[in-house]
Structure formats: C-alpha cells, structure tokens
Design an enzyme around this catalytic site. Structure first.
Site, short mmCIF file in Angstrom:
data_model
loop_
_atom_site.label_atom_id
_atom_site.label_comp_id
_atom_site.label_asym_id
_atom_site.label_seq_id
_atom_site.Cartn_x
_atom_site.Cartn_y
_atom_site.Cartn_z
N TYR A 80 0.87 -1.05 -0.08
CA TYR A 80 -0.19 0.05 0.39
C TYR A 80 0.92 1.09 -0.14
O TYR A 80 0.66 2.23 -0.85
CB TYR A 80 -0.90 0.15 1.35
CG TYR A 80 -1.66 0.83 0.73
CD1 TYR A 80 -3.25 0.64 0.40
CD2 TYR A 80 -1.91 2.28 1.75
CE1 TYR A 80 -4.64 1.50 1.11
CE2 TYR A 80 -2.62 3.57 1.89
CZ TYR A 80 -4.39 3.47 1.00
OH TYR A 80 -5.11 4.26 0.68
N PHE A 132 -9.89 17.55 -24.77
CA PHE A 132 -10.44 16.28 -24.68
C PHE A 132 -11.61 16.16 -24.29
O PHE A 132 -11.70 17.06 -23.14
CB PHE A 132 -9.10 15.74 -24.41
CG PHE A 132 -9.65 13.91 -25.07
CD1 PHE A 132 -9.87 13.60 -26.41
CD2 PHE A 132 -9.92 13.50 -23.32
CE1 PHE A 132 -10.46 11.93 -25.86
CE2 PHE A 132 -9.69 11.82 -23.51
CZ PHE A 132 -10.49 11.43 -24.57
N THR A 133 -12.57 15.71 -24.63
CA THR A 133 -13.70 15.27 -23.36
C THR A 133 -13.40 14.73 -21.77
O THR A 133 -14.08 16.41 -21.84
CB THR A 133 -14.44 13.52 -24.04
OG1 THR A 133 -13.58 12.98 -23.96
CG2 THR A 133 -15.14 13.67 -25.37
N ASP A 223 -0.13 17.81 -22.42
CA ASP A 223 -0.55 15.89 -22.21
C ASP A 223 -0.37 15.08 -22.87
O ASP A 223 0.17 15.28 -23.85
CB ASP A 223 -2.02 16.43 -22.45
CG ASP A 223 -2.38 15.47 -22.21
OD1 ASP A 223 -2.62 14.15 -22.36
OD2 ASP A 223 -4.50 14.80 -22.54
N LYS A 266 -2.17 4.56 -23.10
CA LYS A 266 -2.36 4.44 -24.58
C LYS A 266 -0.28 4.69 -24.84
O LYS A 266 -0.18 3.01 -24.64
CB LYS A 266 -2.36 5.70 -24.37
CG LYS A 266 -3.72 6.11 -24.95
CD LYS A 266 -4.52 7.69 -24.75
CE LYS A 266 -5.90 7.71 -25.28
NZ LYS A 266 -5.81 7.59 -26.47
N ARG A 389 -16.46 10.81 -32.76
CA ARG A 389 -15.95 11.95 -31.75
C ARG A 389 -16.40 13.62 -32.92
O ARG A 389 -15.91 13.68 -34.09
CB ARG A 389 -14.53 11.57 -32.38
CG ARG A 389 -13.79 10.62 -31.99
CD ARG A 389 -13.36 10.72 -30.35
NE ARG A 389 -14.73 10.76 -29.69
CZ ARG A 389 -14.05 10.50 -28.02
NH1 ARG A 389 -12.77 10.62 -27.26
NH2 ARG A 389 -14.75 11.15 -27.37
N PHE A 455 -21.82 10.39 -24.48
CA PHE A 455 -21.56 9.14 -26.53
C PHE A 455 -21.42 8.10 -25.42
O PHE A 455 -21.39 7.08 -25.68
CB PHE A 455 -19.92 10.00 -26.66
CG PHE A 455 -19.26 9.67 -25.77
CD1 PHE A 455 -18.49 11.02 -25.35
CD2 PHE A 455 -17.97 9.42 -25.45
CE1 PHE A 455 -17.96 11.84 -24.29
CE2 PHE A 455 -16.73 9.58 -24.81
CZ PHE A 455 -17.00 10.94 -24.88
N1 F0G Z 1 -6.16 13.30 -22.35
C1 F0G Z 1 -5.75 12.91 -24.14
C2 F0G Z 1 -5.19 13.68 -25.20
C3 F0G Z 1 -6.80 11.41 -23.88
O1 F0G Z 1 -7.35 11.16 -25.63
C4 F0G Z 1 -7.08 11.07 -22.93
C5 F0G Z 1 -7.81 9.36 -23.34
C6 F0G Z 1 -7.00 11.45 -21.38
C7 F0G Z 1 -6.76 12.63 -21.50
C8 F0G Z 1 -7.93 10.87 -20.66
O2 F0G Z 1 -7.40 10.00 -20.07
O3 F0G Z 1 -8.76 7.53 -20.32
O4 F0G Z 1 -6.44 7.14 -19.65
O5 F0G Z 1 -8.92 8.55 -18.24
N2 F0G Z 1 -8.48 9.12 -23.82
C9 F0G Z 1 -9.14 7.33 -24.02
C10 F0G Z 1 -9.74 7.66 -26.02
C11 F0G Z 1 -10.48 7.28 -23.91
O6 F0G Z 1 -9.97 7.01 -26.43
O7 F0G Z 1 -9.05 8.44 -26.74
P1 F0G Z 1 -8.34 8.87 -19.80
#
Ligand code: F0G
Length: 481
Positions: A80, A132-133, A223, A266, A389, A455
């Site tokens: 932990y 980003f979303t 990022d 990623k 997207r 989505f």
């Molecule tokens: N920043 C970028 C540029 C991303 O593409 C993502 C996630 C995140 C932050 C958030 O990271 O999912 O680990 O919480 N992209 C995924 C995609 C979900 O399918 O493009 P996460």
C-alpha cells in the site's frame, strides 16, 4: 521501426518486434451484427466484444504489452505504502522524461481531476491547442472556461499541413490580453491532438508557446498521453529533428513543460496515469488531493503491478524498434482510402484513421450525428468497432442547446502492436463498399441521453429505420459475412 536503406532506393521501415502470444478472432455474421447494434442503442461503446471482429474503438488500455512488461508485473512489489516499484518508476520518469517529482493516478482523467482541483477555480480560463472530452469536463466542472486556440488549418480535413496540432501563438497572446494572466492557471498542449484526428504539434510551436507562457509567468501543461506518435511525426516531418532519436525528442518536449501528465493506457501500454513536474511547490499542492481522489502517493489508484509495467512501458516508448508501427499503418490505410475517393483526415497522423463524416454523409445534418451514424453503419458492414468523435461527443450548453462539433469524425483507432496489414485491407474493402452505398445511411436520434459525457452511455435509434435497408442491401450483394 527498424529503418534501413531499400535496395530500390529510399528507405525501408520494418517492425522491430515479433508476436509471441495471439488471440483468435471471430467474424460475427451480418445478422448477428445488425441485432447487436440495435441492442447497443446504435452506440458502438455499448457493443459487447463477443460481437466485434476488430476492436478499433480506442488505443486506450488495449495495447499489446511486451514480454518485459509482463515480467515486470510479476516482479512488482505489492504494497500500500512505500513500494520499491514506485521508487523505481520515479527513477525511470527522471531518466526518460527528465522530471524529478511524480504522482501516480488511476488513469489520465484522474490526473486531470487533480489538476482541476489544485489550479482551477470559477472564472479561470484555460487555453489549449484543442480540448479532450474528459479534460474539458473536469476543467468546466471546476468552473473554468476552455479556449481552443488551434491554427486555422486544424479543422480543414483536406489540408496537408504537417502540424495541425499547433497552437496559434497570436491567439494565445490575444487571450492573455483579454482575460488577464491572473485568470489563466496554465496553458495546455496535447500531443497527437486527439479530437482533430491525431494531429501532432511541432517542436518549434511548443517552443514558441513556452516562450509566451514564460513572458507572462504562466505554467505550461503538456498532456503526453500520446507523446510517442507526436515525437515520431516530429522526427519525420520537422526540419532539424531527422537525425535526433525519439528519446531525445521526447526529452526536449518535456523540458519545455512545467507540468506533464498522461494517461499511461496509451503510449505506455498499461492501465494507469501520472503527473510529473520539477516544481516542488506544484507537486506539494497536488499531492494533498491525491489520497482523497486517487490513493496513497506510492500507488495513486493503480495496481502496483501496472506501475511496474509502466516503468518498462516508458523505456519502450523511446525504443526506436518498438514504436511507429501504427503511424505507418495509418498512412497505408489513408493512402488506400484516398485513392478510392473516400474522405479521410489528412495528413494521416497518429491514433487512428479518421473518416470525415461530414464529407462522407453530407446529407445528414449535425443534429442527427453523421459520425455516430457512420460508426454504426461501419460496424454493421464489417464488424469493426470504431468511435464517433463529433457532436455526440460534445456536451450541451447550459440552456440545453446542442453545441455542434467543429469536425464530425469516425475514429478507427490503432491499438499499439495489435493489428496487421490484412486487417487494414479488409477495412478498406468494407469502407469503400459503404462509401458507394452512403445514400442508404441516415441520421440517429436519442432514445436516452445522459446529462454528462453522453457518448459513453447514450442510446439512440436509426431515423426512418435506415439500418434495415443497409442490412438488406449488404446481404444481397455480399452475403452474411
Ligand atoms: N488526454 C488525452 C489526450 C486522451 O486521449 C485521454 C483518453 C485522456 C487524456 C484521458 O485519459 O482515459 O486514461 O482517463 N483518451 C481515450 C481515447 C479515452 O479513447 O482516446 P484516461
């Protein structure tokens, strides 16, 4: 990739790894696919994998791990607090990215939440090359306004500008004048800019943005979730970087950032995330929130096993042999489709092949979600699971009005080290067929629309039951597979 001179002139790029574990694929029948998309509310997120042939929804958390990563998972020291695996990870971050202080988070959006909690307050303004979303939602929930300061070329899907992920420096200067530097907690740059089609920014642009930030004493946040592909494309496209290694390019990118964060799902091929910086004050402020939302600072909501694999993933991310495959695959895919007249985002970047749904389906208005409809249609005719997207991926405004996305894209993502060339040839064949029958596709309407990040869980329906005609036409021409 291993790059050698070709005997025919020019260069030859060869994948620098082989596959030792495989998973059998099953192509579900057309009947099965049509039933499954209806059951999934025409939303590819809600499909079950048993009904999917090629899962190209995302590159997140689905990349093939290496033998060394799997070994590191076994060797990780579960604990932990105070695990040696964490401290080894910190050492690797320093070595590969050049940052002293690190906070692990359960995934990328965990890092965004911590950034939002620490730096963002009501009235804050956050300039970025593009949102980003999850990023946008976290910063807006904390009361901020997100500004997208992309260059004009960014939204022109046919423009072959090599660095559409660049931020417009003049727009940034203007934003600082207009909103005041005291209201801008940081400027955010996203590598391999996701929502405009996996487009990179140039090192020159990053340097210019950093310089403007420094002039006004505003931190620059990078990022780096997809820093691998951005670095690979800088190496290929930018003057002065052709002879630099990916390791050097990534180090240089990081040296320009005050705070780095990433979804490790990623480029690092594991399931986690982290924040890194050389600024002690920043890390101490962020660390306070970590146990509240993520976990103790030596695991941050991740499994220690993944943390072990993440250190290896970081080193592999700068190993020339192991990276670049997907950029080359996307280029091959885009060239084939372009030759057939299918509208795709150019130039091909990282992350995935992006179909331009507004060009593909000009007869569908944005409030009927052309990209969502195209993703559903692609699944019906191929079993390929891609992702919308576009406007479906946007939030409504405070009055509940639709905000139309700048672009309507269908992203066919390339998980790292997963798919093969014959898969691309299959996808090309089915997409070309779909393009020839595009008039059969109509829009989608909501059956259930969640209030946030709709989505993911939203359910829709095909307007005027267009799916049935597509299904029947396909069956008549190509049979049940
Ligand atoms: N920043 C970028 C540029 C991303 O593409 C993502 C996630 C995140 C932050 C958030 O990271 O999912 O680990 O919480 N992209 C995924 C995609 C979900 O399918 O493009 P996460």
């Amino acid at each position: 990739m291993i790059v050698v001179k070709s005997s025919k002139g020019g260069e030859l790029r060869v994948d620098g790894y082989r596959v030792r574990v495989v998973e059998k694929l099953r192509l579900p029948s057309l009947d099965e696919r049509f039933k499954a998309i209806k059951e999934a509310g025409w939303n590819t997120f809600l499909l079950r994998n048993e009904h999917v042939f090629l899962d190209m929804l995302t590159d997140s958390g689905v990349n093939a791990m290496s033998d060394k990563q799997l070994a590191a998972m076994i060797a990780a020291q579960d604990s932990y607090a105070g695990s040696m695996t964490f401290y080894e990870f910190v050492k690797t971050v320093k070595e590969v990215l050049g940052f002293e202080y690190v906070l692990p988070t359960h995934q990328g959006r965990g890092a965004e939440h911590i950034l939002a909690k620490t730096f963002v307050k009501p009235g804050s303004v956050i300039p970025m090359n593009y949102h980003f979303t999850t990023t946008k939602v976290h910063f807006e929930l904390a009361g901020a306004q997100v500004l997208e300061l992309y260059i004009d070329e960014a939204l022109k899907t046919k423009s072959t500008h090599p660095f559409k992920g660049n931020m417009d420096p003049e727009k940034l200067r203007e934003a600082i004048r207009k909103y005041g530097k005291e209201n801008i907690p940081f400027v955010r740059m996203e590598a391999t800019t996701n929502l405009i089609g996996g487009q990179p920014f140039s090192m020159e642009n990053l340097k210019t943005i950093k310089q403007i930030c420094e002039e006004h004493n505003i931190p620059l946040v990078l990022d780096g979730s997809m820093i691998d592909w951005n670095a690979y494309l800088i190496n290929q496209r930018e003057e002065g970087y052709k002879n630099m290694s990916i390791a050097e390019i990534i180090k240089e990118m990081c040296s320009l950032a005050d705070i780095f964060y990433a979804s490790a799902r990623k480029a690092m091929c594991v399931r986690g995330g982290f924040i890194a910086t050389n600024n002690k004050k920043f890390i101490e402020k962020m660390k306070e929130w970590l146990p509240v939302y993520e976990g103790f600072f030596t695991y941050g909501g991740m499994s220690i096993k993944e943390l072990g694999a993440m250190a290896v993933g970081l080193r592999e991310m700068v190993n020339e042999s192991l990276i670049g495959t997907e950029v080359e695959q996307i280029k091959y895919f885009a060239e084939k489709l372009t030759k057939e007249g299918v509208p795709v985002v150019l130039p091909p970047g990282g992350l995935g092949l992006h179909l331009d749904a507004m060009e593909f389906l000009p007869h569908i208005p944005q409030n009927q979600y052309p990209a969502g409809a195209l993703a559903a249609a692609l699944y019906i005719v191929s079993g390929i699971r891609a992702m919308e997207r576009g406007t479906m991926s946007m939030e409504r405004d405070k009055e509940g009005r639709e905000i139309f996305s700048d672009l309507e894209l269908v992203r066919i993502a390339f998980p790292r080290r997963v798919y093969l060339r014959s898969h691309i040839d299959y996808a090309v064949d089915r997409i070309v067929w779909l393009y020839e029958h595009r008039n059969l596709i109509k829009g989608l309407k909501w059956v259930y629309e969640p209030p946030v990040l709709r989505f993911f869980l939203g359910r829709l329906k095909d307007i005027e039951n267009w799916g049935k005609e597509l299904y029947e036409t396909y069956k008549k021409e190509l049979g049940n597979y």
